[in-house]
Design an enzyme around this catalytic site. Structure first.
Site, mmCIF file in Angstrom:
data_model
loop_
_atom_site.group_PDB
_atom_site.id
_atom_site.type_symbol
_atom_site.label_atom_id
_atom_site.label_comp_id
_atom_site.label_asym_id
_atom_site.label_seq_id
_atom_site.Cartn_x
_atom_site.Cartn_y
_atom_site.Cartn_z
ATOM 1 N N SER A 1 0.880 -1.167 0.000
ATOM 2 C CA SER A 1 0.000 0.000 0.000
ATOM 3 C C SER A 1 0.914 1.212 0.000
ATOM 4 C CB SER A 1 -0.826 -0.005 1.293
ATOM 5 O OG SER A 1 -1.372 1.275 1.573
ATOM 6 N N TYR B 1 -2.486 -0.921 10.483
ATOM 7 C CA TYR B 1 -2.413 -1.085 9.023
ATOM 8 C C TYR B 1 -1.055 -0.617 8.495
ATOM 9 C CZ TYR B 1 -4.072 -1.007 4.155
ATOM 10 O OH TYR B 1 -4.245 -1.229 2.814
#
Length: 262
Positions: free
Chosen positions: A144, A157
């Protein structure tokens, strides 16, 4: 004959979104695929059979829970037993939770680390012996933009995605002489059902129109002011599986509309 004819790809978290686009891209190049993820049995079966009918390959489904190491190993075994090999592994399963760190629920931290990071370790660990034996493999991890930069309230995350970038580099070095590559793809905001579903809640919470949410919240970080598409992410993964990408390994490939350039 497709470029991946005779090969098998296992893609975690592939019943929708980016994962499903990966699975369909590999199938379009002739690979058999093992899909995995949540959803109603009818929806999953629809996508599985659609891959077979659209691309004339075989598709299997593994219900492996990404928090359970034994089930993850079983998913790799399913691919090897059903199709004879697992040549391509894409670790894509992921969940998200947003909270200030002092209020962050411990069980949510544990779940995100398990599903977004540890599951990739368990799958790679299970798949590498077969790849080494055959002298070819492609490991792709969905990271990401948050593997490179942080945002507030996403401690678990961001930690997991930074971890994926490190795991990618380490594995790449270990398998470098076996014609196996290991890379991660780092998308920015991708237009998926998951993102679309968040918009009404954000409209309400921030008292904004849909357009304001898209431009001022979601695309705030992306200089192109456009979403990445699942097809663009899948096309990059497909390129990484080809001969032209044989010397790309240990790389973190951004596809984020310029987010991490800023």
């Amino acid at each position: 004959m497709g470029t991946l004819s005779g090969k098998t790809a296992v893609v975690t978290g592939s019943t929708s979104g980016i994962g499903l686009a990966y699975a369909r891209a590999f199938a379009s190049a002739g690979a058999n695929v093992v899909i995995n993820g949540f959803g109603t049995p009818a929806d999953i079966e629809k996508e599985r059979s659609k891959i077979e009918s659209d691309f004339k390959v075989k598709a299997a489904y593994s219900p492996a829970d990404m928090t359970k190491p034994a089930e993850i190993a079983g998913m790799i075994e399913l691919g090897e037993k059903t199709f004879g090999s697992v040549d391509i592994l894409v670790n894509n399963a992921g969940i998200q939770f947003v909270s200030p760190i002092e209020d962050f629920p411990i069980e949510k931290w544990d779940a995100i680390i398990a599903i977004n990071l540890s599951s990739a370790f368990h799958a790679i660990r299970a798949a590498v012996p077969g790849m080494k034996k055959r002298g070819w493999g492609r490991i792709i991890n969905t990271a990401s933009a948050h593997s490179l930069v942080a945002s507030p309230f996403k401690s678990a995350y961001v930690s997991a995605k930074h971890g994926i970038a490190g795991l990618t580099k380490t594995v790449a070095l270990e398998v470098a002489t076996h014609k196996i590559t290991c890379n991660c793809i780092s998308p920015g905001y991708v237009w998926t059902p998951l993102v679309e579903k968040q918009i009404p809640d954000t409209m309400k919470a921030r008292n904004m129109t849909k357009e304001q949410v898209i431009n001022d919240v979601l695309l705030d970080a992306q200089p192109t002011k456009e979403f990445v598409t699942v097809e663009q992410v899948a096309a990059l993964a497909l390129f990484l599986c080809g001969d032209d990408a044989a010397q790309i390994t240990g790389a973190n490939l951004s596809i984020d509309g310029g987010w991490t350039a800023a």
